[in-house]
Scaffold this motif. Structure first.
Motif, PDB file in Angstrom:
ATOM      1  N   GLU D  98       0.840  -1.198   0.000  1.00 38.96           N
ATOM      2  CA  GLU D  98       0.000   0.000   0.000  1.00 38.96           C
ATOM      3  C   GLU D  98       0.879   1.253   0.000  1.00 38.96           C
ATOM      4  O   GLU D  98       0.630   2.205  -0.733  1.00 38.96           O
ATOM      5  CB  GLU D  98      -0.897  -0.012   1.250  1.00 38.96           C
ATOM      6  CG  GLU D  98      -1.878   1.137   1.318  1.00 38.96           C
ATOM      7  CD  GLU D  98      -2.388   1.392   2.740  1.00 38.96           C
ATOM      8  OE1 GLU D  98      -2.727   0.401   3.449  1.00 38.96           O
ATOM      9  OE2 GLU D  98      -2.420   2.566   3.158  1.00 38.96           O
ATOM     10  N   ALA D 101       2.342   1.888  -3.349  1.00 35.93           N
ATOM     11  CA  ALA D 101       1.332   2.391  -4.286  1.00 35.93           C
ATOM     12  C   ALA D 101       1.032   3.860  -4.057  1.00 35.93           C
ATOM     13  O   ALA D 101       0.450   4.516  -4.911  1.00 35.93           O
ATOM     14  CB  ALA D 101       0.055   1.573  -4.172  1.00 35.93           C
ATOM     15  N   ARG D 102       1.408   4.367  -2.895  1.00 37.28           N
ATOM     16  CA  ARG D 102       1.084   5.755  -2.617  1.00 37.28           C
ATOM     17  C   ARG D 102       2.261   6.702  -2.827  1.00 37.28           C
ATOM     18  O   ARG D 102       2.097   7.920  -2.703  1.00 37.28           O
ATOM     19  CB  ARG D 102       0.495   5.897  -1.208  1.00 37.28           C
ATOM     20  CG  ARG D 102      -0.975   6.330  -1.252  1.00 37.28           C
ATOM     21  CD  ARG D 102      -1.423   7.015  -0.010  1.00 37.28           C
ATOM     22  NE  ARG D 102      -0.930   6.443   1.197  1.00 37.28           N
ATOM     23  CZ  ARG D 102      -1.469   5.407   1.839  1.00 37.28           C
ATOM     24  NH1 ARG D 102      -2.563   4.860   1.373  1.00 37.28           N
ATOM     25  NH2 ARG D 102      -0.936   4.946   2.925  1.00 37.28           N
ATOM     26  N   ASN D 105       5.278   7.942  -8.213  1.00 42.37           N
ATOM     27  CA  ASN D 105       4.799   7.217  -9.380  1.00 42.37           C
ATOM     28  C   ASN D 105       4.579   5.734  -9.075  1.00 42.37           C
ATOM     29  O   ASN D 105       4.491   4.909  -9.978  1.00 42.37           O
ATOM     30  CB  ASN D 105       5.751   7.379 -10.563  1.00 42.37           C
ATOM     31  CG  ASN D 105       7.177   7.020 -10.171  1.00 42.37           C
ATOM     32  OD1 ASN D 105       7.392   6.447  -9.106  1.00 42.37           O
ATOM     33  ND2 ASN D 105       8.118   7.338 -11.030  1.00 42.37           N
ATOM     34  N   HIS D 107       2.139   4.001  -8.104  1.00 42.51           N
ATOM     35  CA  HIS D 107       0.926   3.466  -8.712  1.00 42.51           C
ATOM     36  C   HIS D 107       1.238   2.896 -10.096  1.00 42.51           C
ATOM     37  O   HIS D 107       0.986   1.729 -10.392  1.00 42.51           O
ATOM     38  CB  HIS D 107      -0.096   4.606  -8.826  1.00 42.51           C
ATOM     39  CG  HIS D 107      -1.502   4.204  -8.645  1.00 42.51           C
ATOM     40  ND1 HIS D 107      -2.311   3.846  -9.683  1.00 42.51           N
ATOM     41  CD2 HIS D 107      -2.263   4.085  -7.523  1.00 42.51           C
ATOM     42  CE1 HIS D 107      -3.526   3.556  -9.220  1.00 42.51           C
ATOM     43  NE2 HIS D 107      -3.520   3.686  -7.905  1.00 42.51           N
ATOM     44  N   ARG D 111       1.765  -1.030 -11.387  1.00 45.67           N
ATOM     45  CA  ARG D 111       0.954  -1.498 -12.515  1.00 45.67           C
ATOM     46  C   ARG D 111       1.862  -2.103 -13.597  1.00 45.67           C
ATOM     47  O   ARG D 111       1.619  -3.210 -14.076  1.00 45.67           O
ATOM     48  CB  ARG D 111       0.152  -0.333 -13.094  1.00 45.67           C
ATOM     49  CG  ARG D 111      -0.751  -0.728 -14.251  1.00 45.67           C
ATOM     50  CD  ARG D 111      -1.811   0.317 -14.547  1.00 45.67           C
ATOM     51  NE  ARG D 111      -1.269   1.656 -14.722  1.00 45.67           N
ATOM     52  CZ  ARG D 111      -1.540   2.695 -13.945  1.00 45.67           C
ATOM     53  NH1 ARG D 111      -2.379   2.570 -12.937  1.00 45.67           N
ATOM     54  NH2 ARG D 111      -0.985   3.862 -14.165  1.00 45.67           N
ATOM     55  N   ARG D 172      -7.750  -2.066  -8.249  1.00 48.19           N
ATOM     56  CA  ARG D 172      -7.755  -0.617  -8.094  1.00 48.19           C
ATOM     57  C   ARG D 172      -6.593   0.018  -8.851  1.00 48.19           C
ATOM     58  O   ARG D 172      -6.750   1.041  -9.522  1.00 48.19           O
ATOM     59  CB  ARG D 172      -7.677  -0.260  -6.600  1.00 48.19           C
ATOM     60  CG  ARG D 172      -7.425   1.203  -6.338  1.00 48.19           C
ATOM     61  CD  ARG D 172      -7.954   1.638  -5.009  1.00 48.19           C
ATOM     62  NE  ARG D 172      -9.399   1.492  -4.944  1.00 48.19           N
ATOM     63  CZ  ARG D 172     -10.165   2.099  -4.032  1.00 48.19           C
ATOM     64  NH1 ARG D 172      -9.618   2.885  -3.126  1.00 48.19           N
ATOM     65  NH2 ARG D 172     -11.461   1.908  -4.033  1.00 48.19           N
ATOM     66  N   ILE D 173      -5.434  -0.606  -8.759  1.00 45.31           N
ATOM     67  CA  ILE D 173      -4.251  -0.030  -9.393  1.00 45.31           C
ATOM     68  C   ILE D 173      -4.332  -0.088 -10.916  1.00 45.31           C
ATOM     69  O   ILE D 173      -3.966   0.859 -11.605  1.00 45.31           O
ATOM     70  CB  ILE D 173      -2.965  -0.735  -8.883  1.00 45.31           C
ATOM     71  CG1 ILE D 173      -2.710  -0.366  -7.427  1.00 45.31           C
ATOM     72  CG2 ILE D 173      -1.773  -0.396  -9.742  1.00 45.31           C
ATOM     73  CD1 ILE D 173      -1.573  -1.124  -6.783  1.00 45.31           C
ATOM     74  N   CYS D 174      -4.824  -1.224 -11.429  1.00 48.09           N
ATOM     75  CA  CYS D 174      -4.788  -1.405 -12.881  1.00 48.09           C
ATOM     76  C   CYS D 174      -6.048  -0.944 -13.590  1.00 48.09           C
ATOM     77  O   CYS D 174      -5.978  -0.330 -14.649  1.00 48.09           O
ATOM     78  CB  CYS D 174      -4.541  -2.872 -13.217  1.00 48.09           C
ATOM     79  SG  CYS D 174      -2.897  -3.421 -12.780  1.00 48.09           S
ATOM     80  N   ARG D 177      -7.856   2.529 -11.471  1.00 50.32           N
ATOM     81  CA  ARG D 177      -6.836   3.583 -11.472  1.00 50.32           C
ATOM     82  C   ARG D 177      -7.131   4.651 -10.430  1.00 50.32           C
ATOM     83  O   ARG D 177      -6.679   5.790 -10.544  1.00 50.32           O
ATOM     84  CB  ARG D 177      -6.725   4.233 -12.846  1.00 50.32           C
ATOM     85  CG  ARG D 177      -6.051   3.324 -13.866  1.00 50.32           C
ATOM     86  CD  ARG D 177      -6.285   3.795 -15.266  1.00 50.32           C
ATOM     87  NE  ARG D 177      -5.355   3.135 -16.198  1.00 50.32           N
ATOM     88  CZ  ARG D 177      -4.157   3.588 -16.507  1.00 50.32           C
ATOM     89  NH1 ARG D 177      -3.732   4.709 -15.964  1.00 50.32           N
ATOM     90  NH2 ARG D 177      -3.374   2.925 -17.324  1.00 50.32           N
ATOM     91  N   PRO D 179      -7.052   6.170  -6.467  1.00 47.36           N
ATOM     92  CA  PRO D 179      -6.024   6.255  -5.422  1.00 47.36           C
ATOM     93  C   PRO D 179      -6.216   5.146  -4.384  1.00 47.36           C
ATOM     94  O   PRO D 179      -7.327   4.672  -4.173  1.00 47.36           O
ATOM     95  CB  PRO D 179      -6.293   7.614  -4.789  1.00 47.36           C
ATOM     96  CG  PRO D 179      -7.735   7.862  -5.030  1.00 47.36           C
ATOM     97  CD  PRO D 179      -8.059   7.237  -6.342  1.00 47.36           C
ATOM     98  N   VAL D 180      -5.107   4.763  -3.778  1.00 50.78           N
ATOM     99  CA  VAL D 180      -5.173   3.800  -2.681  1.00 50.78           C
ATOM    100  C   VAL D 180      -5.146   4.613  -1.392  1.00 50.78           C
ATOM    101  O   VAL D 180      -4.147   5.243  -1.068  1.00 50.78           O
ATOM    102  CB  VAL D 180      -3.985   2.825  -2.727  1.00 50.78           C
ATOM    103  CG1 VAL D 180      -4.038   1.876  -1.549  1.00 50.78           C
ATOM    104  CG2 VAL D 180      -4.006   2.057  -4.041  1.00 50.78           C
TER     105      VAL D 180
END
Lengths: 199, 199, 199, 199
Positions: D98, D101-102, D105, D107, D111, D172-174, D177, D179-180
DNA sequence: CATTAAACGAGACGGTACGTCTCGTCTTTGC
DNA sequence: GCAAAGACGAGACGTACCGTCTCGTTTAATG
């Protein structure tokens, strides 16, 4: 007959140039030239084949073209003593070249060296240096003598004669790719005498 | 005079070969050969200079060597009609080559093409094909005629004569790198006639 | 279910879009996606395999990604009528996806389409459009109904629920690459109900 | 956490791997992944941006996919020590993901890496190797303990639980798209406990 | 001896070029 | 006017070499 940087400052710390390595590199160069031709020829392959480091190559030769010329010149034996008659005296000068062209891969190696000399600054200088020393100067002596005896014209152009003598050999090696037969040098010498004869 | 694959199957779907692109590539090839020599010559540079894609080059020429030969052959004009006297008739055949060698970068381009022909399979075939068509066959006719008239010996070796005629020119272009003077072809023809004359 | 530009202006001169060509292209797309994956997937190969012209592809799809999404969506059957109990009604929505994932190369095709949607603008829009129409909206209805009946919480977040439902499926298809077993949809529906249940 | 070939045979002749170059390449990889996505991502660009030679990339990574995975894994911090309560202990395992992912870049980089892992043999192995080491094994321990305490069912399927935990994140990421958000891991852990709880 | 300087093998490095493949566009021919 | 065929400019692919640059090891003259 060598163009490399071995101006041996004999008294110096550390080991001196390894002859073993030098000859292994030249031998590998010949083999690679015969297998690959000039354009595809690669330093990496030579180094690998000779179990040498590339650094060693670049340390001792100013360019790979010069190395190729060195490798070829090593194939060319010294001229024997000149003969008696004019034709033989001229032929004698190019006989070593003919001999080199008839050894195993000599044909390909000479082709490679000639192309290196045409493409590469250092190689060109090395080649023309050898030409001057081993072909041009001796030829000048012989021709001057023949001119004095009125065997050939007195207004010959040295470089033109050399061109007539060596051009066909190169043509055969590079373009025709045909074998250089026994007696080729004598034949060329005969032709040259005919062309420049006084009669 | 072309060695590429343009055997024009005239009726085919899709666009046909772009002449614009073809000539731009050959022109760029000549420029690059003159700047870089054969070994350092690069397809990328040619493509860039010609604003062409490499794919277009590889689509139409079997090898870059063949492309170099094509680029050189495009410089060689057609033979004019042969003259009257023997010497002139022979010279006529190599005059176009002499002419090409005297154009702007022709010296370098011919050198490049000759080296390509020596190094590269396809280029070699292309070059020898041209030699056969434009030099060897016409020469055979001329020599046969001269032999019939007893101007030259009847047992001449066609390839040897060509070697004597063209070898020196190549030597000048590649090794000596000297200029090819006006009248060079005539001079070579005279020398050849002397060598093979019946007297 | 299609994202391409076939907004069929039905009465128009000349031939209209060839359905034959369209389906051949989508079929070829599926085959290539299964063989090559998303990154190595190539338009040229699809065109060749479908005996179609590249122009035809570019005429009808805004990008190759969109074409991949189309090819995948064609694999997803229509939803059957929803069942009676809550779990079944939710499962019904994702059953077609599960079904597609279990056809011959459906696993790979879905993977390709999902990646296309993540990488490519148009493909992403096409994919999310389909998601909205076939998953999101129906799901909103079902969930609203269940919330009204107090089966699930009333403050659910629609997109979060979809994320919980579909995320694991995608994970299985793309990362684990394991088979999607019979009943997978029902299981996911059960899990979702548990997570969002009022008790 | 690295998948490259740096199995450091510590005593070897010659220079050893340049750490400078390695990190520049991974940084450039992240930047390019964020700018271009997986399909359009190009090795040339990475090399250029990192002022590195392509050879250096291919020397140390078995494929560019593996390089992307490496670049992503370098973003993922180590897990902090697990907390006291069950939910926290599970969340702890995916908190680093997590966090990654935050980051700036992250995210896009995650991906890219996930897609690389789906498309590319080596990347897939690298990714699953990391999953095993950093997610699967620790998770197995935690779940076994919770099962022993009767907090969750004893017949859980380890991989299925991971699928439920990570699937939505990936989705969510792919796809979404979106935000986490802070606390995403805790939420997922709560959901998982609910799904697998004994009551 | 120990020191020290050079030569050597190995090979990593930033680059350039190779010959091939693919992209998206454009052009020609046939239905 | 649509479709197949395919040429084209552009540029990335993964590999091979270039010439330079460390590395450690070996060898020989010097202190």
């Amino acid at each position: 007959m060598s163009t490399d940087a071995s101006v041996k400052k004999t008294s110096r710390k550390g080991p001196s140039r390894s002859e073993e390595s030098r000859s292994a590199i030249l031998e590998a160069t010949r083999a690679e030239l015969a297998e690959s031709g000039w354009r595809t020829f690669s330093v990496d392959s030579v180094a690998k084949r000779a179990s040498a480091s590339k650094q060693t190559i670049y340390r001792w030769w100013p360019s790979i073209g010069a190395m190729c010329v060195d490798a070829a010149l090593a194939l060319i034996p010294d001229s024997p003593d000149g003969g008696r008659d004019p034709q033989e005296r001229i032929a004698t000068l190019i006989v070593p070249l003919e001999a080199a062209a008839r050894t195993g891969n000599g044909h390909a190696v000479l082709r490679g060296a000639l192309m290196a000399a045409a493409d590469d600054q250092h190689a060109g200088e090395a080649w023309r240096g050898w030409m001057n020393r081993d072909i041009r100067q001796p030829m000048r002596m012989v021709l001057a003598e023949l001119a004095a005896k009125r065997v050939i014209r007195r207004d010959f152009d040295l470089d033109e004669v050399i061109e007539q003598l060596l051009g066909p050999l190169w043509h055969r090696i590079c373009v025709i790719r045909g074998p250089v037969k026994e007696g080729y040098s004598m034949q060329q010498a005969r032709y040259a005498l005919r062309v420049y004869s006084t009669i």
